[in-house]
Design an enzyme around this catalytic site. Structure first.
Site, mmCIF file in Angstrom:
data_model
loop_
_atom_site.group_PDB
_atom_site.id
_atom_site.type_symbol
_atom_site.label_atom_id
_atom_site.label_comp_id
_atom_site.label_asym_id
_atom_site.label_seq_id
_atom_site.Cartn_x
_atom_site.Cartn_y
_atom_site.Cartn_z
ATOM 1 N N CYS A 147 -3.827 -2.750 -9.492
ATOM 2 C CA CYS A 147 -4.570 -1.946 -10.452
ATOM 3 C C CYS A 147 -4.974 -0.640 -9.778
ATOM 4 O O CYS A 147 -4.942 -0.528 -8.551
ATOM 5 C CB CYS A 147 -5.810 -2.682 -10.936
ATOM 6 N N HIS A 177 -8.486 -3.182 2.192
ATOM 7 C CA HIS A 177 -7.691 -2.412 1.224
ATOM 8 C C HIS A 177 -7.678 -0.938 1.632
ATOM 9 O O HIS A 177 -8.528 -0.164 1.213
ATOM 10 C CB HIS A 177 -8.321 -2.598 -0.155
ATOM 11 N N CYS A 204 -5.008 3.455 -5.933
ATOM 12 C CA CYS A 204 -4.711 2.256 -5.147
ATOM 13 C C CYS A 204 -3.251 1.817 -5.242
ATOM 14 O O CYS A 204 -2.795 1.009 -4.432
ATOM 15 C CB CYS A 204 -5.606 1.102 -5.577
#
Length: 410
Positions: free
Chosen positions: A396, A366, A91
């Site tokens: 994160c 996302h 990510c």
């Protein structure tokens, strides 16, 4: 650090519905190519001056394989002399791309680098590469059994004592702030409409994930997302995923499943890109950069808790910049899950009034490899809008890592 962001652009985020989502029919190379073409059009730089293109992408298989960065450069019609490569820090990939671009130009090795990310999750969803949490390595599992991110998020909420009501309130906040930001045009500077490459028709001009009709009551009615997952038997001794998490963190005693679809990041398609230049290139061409990259960092964190790295990553980057959390005007902490942002803000002793002021991934979505680059544009836009000076972007990642960058408005 002598590294400057000339501009940052992004596509709208589109709900990832296979065959139905607004961007689901567009090849991900074309999605990224349209994003790349925005940069020279906005900055008037000579594309042939670009020394490299660095693109984050998590699911590098099928349509997103074959080094999607290079294929998108060719699809954009840029000179074949412009090289490109694709990276994966889960990510954090889009922000890691910025870090590499900044290192390249600050070192003097390069003058002009494009950094960004792309992910078309309607075509290649979570775990599309088949690797799971650990690539199926049984020897590694004997040493350390990593649980899925949803279990980690609920474990963090359990350890921190966050209630379901607190998480729901944060999820509602994300939706309300994102809807307000759209209504006030706060995303307009970075955003561009994605078009059908054949007809020229606009496929999507604005993020379509925010839900203006979200209420506290609707969020409270949602079922916990990861309860059944936590009950699955996965350990070599017949342990459930919840039991494995508690074995790693016995202080929790149990995993309270409190995250829902309303407090977890949305699955979407999207791409973002930034043009990063050295100070020498800026001066030589009389350019006006929008922001300076002051510092960046990457850290490892506990791979079972997995998602607690943003706070130490932010502190590491701030220390490198000679700053503290008190010097930061705006924070963009990726809303992988509500507990992630709440835990990070608590660890940094940061007021939520300065965090994700235009909503986040819970409302907007996302797109894994692209999110980091999108958050940079959002942060720079908002610094300019309110006359702020310093922003920190932190994300994160799976496997227990995090990345962060300190940005200063020029």
């Amino acid at each position: 650090m002598d590294a400057y962001i000339l501009d940052a652009v992004r596509t709208p985020r589109a709900r990832a519905k296979p065959g139905k989502g607004a961007l689901s029919g567009l090849h991900p190379q074309e999605l990224l190519a349209q994003t790349l073409r925005q940069l020279p059009a906005r900055t008037a730089v000579d594309v042939s001056d670009i020394d490299d293109v660095v693109i984050g992408c998590v699911s590098q298989v099928e349509a997103q394989g074959a080094n999607i960065a290079r294929q998108a450069v060719l699809a954009a019609g840029w000179p074949i002399s412009v090289p490109a490569f694709t990276l994966n820090r889960f990510c954090g990939s889009g922000l890691q791309a910025l870090s590499l671009a900044a290192m390249g130009v600050a070192s003097g090795a390069q003058r002009l680098v494009v950094a960004g990310g792309v992910e078309q999750m309607s075509r290649l969803g979570l775990n599309a590469d088949g690797g799971g949490t650990d690539g199926g390595n049984t020897r590694l599992r004997e040493k350390l059994f990593q649980v899925p991110q949803g279990i980690s998020a609920d474990l963090i909420a359990t350890l921190e004592g966050f209630s379901r009501e607190e998480l729901d309130a944060f999820g509602l906040r994300s939706q309300q702030l994102a809807v307000r930001a759209q209504a006030e045009g706060r995303f307009g500077r970075s955003l561009f409409p994605v078009k059908d490459p054949d007809s020229g028709d606009v496929l999507l001009a604005a993020d379509d994930s925010p839900r203006a009709d979200t209420t506290r009551e609707k969020l409270a009615a949602l079922s916990a997302s990861f309860m059944q997952l936590g009950a699955q038997v996965a350990g070599p001794g017949g342990e459930t995923l919840d039991a494995l998490a508690v074995r790693a963190w016995p202080r929790a005693r149990e995993v309270r499943h409190v995250h829902t679809a309303g407090t977890s990041s949305g699955i979407v398609d999207g791409a973002g890109a930034m043009l990063v230049a050295s100070g020498e290139y800026v001066r030589a061409h009389g350019l006006k950069p929008r922001a300076r990259v002051r510092a960046f960092s990457a850290v490892g964190s506990d791979p079972v808790l997995m998602l607690t790295g943003p706070a130490p990553a932010a502190l590491k980057a701030l220390k490198a910049a000679g700053m503290t959390a008190r010097d930061v005007d705006l924070w963009e902490i990726n809303e992988a899950f509500a507990a992630v942002v709440l835990q990070t803000a608590r660890a940094l002793e940061v007021d939520l009034e300065r965090v994700n002021v235009n909503g986040g991934a819970i409302a907007l979505g996302h797109p894994l490899g692209a999110t980091g680059s999108m958050l940079v544009g959002t942060a720079v836009d908002e610094l300019e809008r309110r006359g702020g000076t310093v922003a920190v972007v932190a994300l994160c990642t799976s496997g227990g890592q995090a990345v962060a960058a300190v940005l200063e408005r020029v």
